[in-house]
Design an enzyme around this catalytic site. Structure first.
Site, PDB file in Angstrom:
ATOM      1  N   HIS A 107     -48.169  -7.314 -57.443  1.00 22.36           N
ATOM      2  CA  HIS A 107     -49.112  -8.206 -56.774  1.00 22.36           C
ATOM      3  C   HIS A 107     -49.006  -8.028 -55.272  1.00 22.36           C
ATOM      4  CE1 HIS A 107     -45.298 -10.283 -57.478  1.00 22.36           C
ATOM      5  NE2 HIS A 107     -45.484 -10.881 -56.320  1.00 22.36           N
ATOM      6  N   HIS A 109     -49.497 -10.154 -51.767  1.00 20.52           N
ATOM      7  CA  HIS A 109     -49.651 -11.454 -51.118  1.00 20.52           C
ATOM      8  C   HIS A 109     -50.639 -11.301 -49.969  1.00 20.52           C
ATOM      9  CE1 HIS A 109     -45.884 -13.370 -52.755  1.00 20.52           C
ATOM     10  NE2 HIS A 109     -45.524 -12.109 -52.887  1.00 20.52           N
TER      11      HIS A 109
END
Ligand code: DGP
Length: 143
Positions: A107, A109
């Site tokens: 992922h 941020h």
């Protein structure tokens, strides 16, 4: 070692993709999902993930899925800047627990930042969904 561990299909982001766990979504298509971080380090902190790649981190991410998730991160960052007028925006990802990774589904941020405003700690205090929703709506309006 978490840097080289195999993908766990029961990780929390896989459950968000499947709908088993709820999230405050910003946008999604068949390939990517952007949603609010429930432990935000700043107002508008989002996470951007691939919905198709079962990659633990950047090192095992297929090129085509990586391109899509990077472009989605750019889209999320642009919308956050338009919606919230931060002084900066951090786009960052961690590989392995030694580097700060706690969820082992790759992922990015997206963290809006303001001069003189300190970030909350990584993985700090959770924020309620209805509170996240107020900021999420502002960001969605700028997509
Ligand atoms: P990292 O430490 O880079 O693996 O970041 C994981 C992030 O995921 C961290 O900022 C907190 C966030 N997070 C953990 N659990 C959940 C969850 O159930 N929902 C949402 N929206 N975010 C989560």
């Amino acid at each position: 070692m978490s840097l080289t561990k195999s993908y766990d299909p029961d990780n929390i982001f896989a459950k968000i993709i499947s709908g088993e766990f709820s999230s405050v979504k910003i946008f999604e298509d068949d390939h990517v999902l952007a949603f609010m971080d429930v432990f935000p380090q700043s107002e508008g902190h989002m996470l951007v993930i691939s919905k198709t790649a079962t990659a633990v981190n950047l090192l095992d991410m297929p090129e085509d899925a990586l391109q899509k998730v990077i472009l989605a991160s750019q889209l999320a960052a642009r919308a956050a800047v338009a919606a919230l007028s931060p002084d900066g925006v951090r786009v960052v990802q961690f590989n392995g627990s030694a580097a700060g990774q706690s969820v082992f589904h790759l992922h990015f941020h997206v963290i809006p930042m303001w001069e003189g405003r300190a970030l909350s700690p990584h993985g700090g205090n959770p924020v309620e969904a209805d509170e996240l929703e107020k900021t999420a709506q502002k960001i969605r309006e700028q997509l």
